[in-house]
Motif scaffolding. Structure first.
Motif: not given
Length: 295
Positions: A82-84, A89-91, A201-203
């Motif tokens: 969940a936090k990943t 997404v939020v970051h 960035i997502a990676l």
């Protein structure tokens, strides 16, 4: 002609030496992982005798069965997933939005924001002031302690900023002529044009969120809110592994040891990101090449 043959021979020697060195580096890097996997799949009591280096001597899944029978590991896995997902997404969205605003030349105080952000990359207040800040914000023992503090990274902003400057201004001007406001331009023009840097960035942030254990160890006291990496830390610290061992049936506990539980937990906690990363890496390389071509 003679010099050409000498050059060819030297190239061949260089290739051989280079390959040998790279193979040695690969072996040094991969063998510890293989050693953990082999011993995790071996019978725990038999593994205590040592001598297991390449293949399990007595194949057993009891250690993994004990790990999955623990109610805590599945809860921790759910928190980590969940936090990943949410954190990544939020970051990406928040950092990209701030970077787009900073990239606008008409932004008042843009240079000041860059100077302040650069200072934060090299200087910090330390752990105690940061802990007091998290406490005063009411984020202790909260899921949002994984999300809100990691919403923004100035280093990632610089990466976004570099890419945004390569986007033709004509695209934004055309959108403004059509009546689009700044947020609509960001969502409909900038984001679709920035998929290569977004994938990058997502990676990076997704791997960070998965591997982060420190946040759960310092700011979370509720074990049901701790991620899988913090759970692994507690197992390695032996307190949880001894509790798991004591809760097992007596017939199974004979073949499972505290050490085998630790190794099995390591495999379980690292396997998901190890299997997912090659697929993410493929899209990352593709996005990087698209960004290079675009530039």
């Amino acid at each position: 002609m003679f010099s050409t043959k000498r050059q060819t021979a030297s190239d061949a020697v260089f290739d051989v030496v280079n390959n040998v060195i790279m193979l040695c580096i690969c072996f040094i890097t991969l063998y510890p992982i293989w050693y953990v996997i082999v011993n995790a799949f071996n019978d725990g009591s038999d593994a205590m005798r040592g001598g297991i280096y390449w293949w399990p001597r007595q194949f057993s899944l009891e250690s993994f069965r004990a790990v999955f029978n623990s109610s805590g590991i599945m809860t921790a896995m759910g928190v980590t997933v969940a936090k990943t997902v949410v954190g990544t997404v939020v970051h990406v969205f928040f950092t990209a939005m701030v970077a787009y605003a900073v990239s606008r030349k008409e932004l008042i105080g843009r240079q000041l924001y860059m100077v302040i952000g650069t200072i934060t990359m090299f200087f910090g207040g330390g752990l105690i002031p940061y802990y007091l800040l998290i406490r005063d914000l009411g984020l202790l023992d909260s899921f949002w302690v994984y999300i809100i503090p990691a919403m923004f990274s100035f280093f990632d902003l610089i990466i976004f900023l570099t890419f945004f400057r390569e986007i033709p201004e004509a695209l934004e001007e055309a959108a403004k002529i059509d009546g689009a406001n700044d947020f609509r331009i960001f969502w409909s023009v900038i984001i679709p044009s920035s998929m290569p840097v977004i994938a990058t960035i997502a990676l990076f942030h997704g791997v960070y969120q998965w591997n982060d254990y420190f946040t759960g160890m310092i700011y979370i006291n509720d074990t049901d809110m701790q991620p899988i990496q913090t759970y692994l830390y507690r197992v390695v610290a032996q307190s949880s592994s001894n509790q798991m061992l004591a809760a097992m049936p007596s017939g199974v506990a004979v073949t499972v040891t505290s050490q085998s539980l630790k190794l099995a937990t390591m495999v379980v906690t690292t396997a998901p990101i190890v299997f997912v990363y090659p697929f993410l890496q493929k899209y990352f390389v593709k996005g990087f090449m698209l960004g290079a071509i675009k530039g």
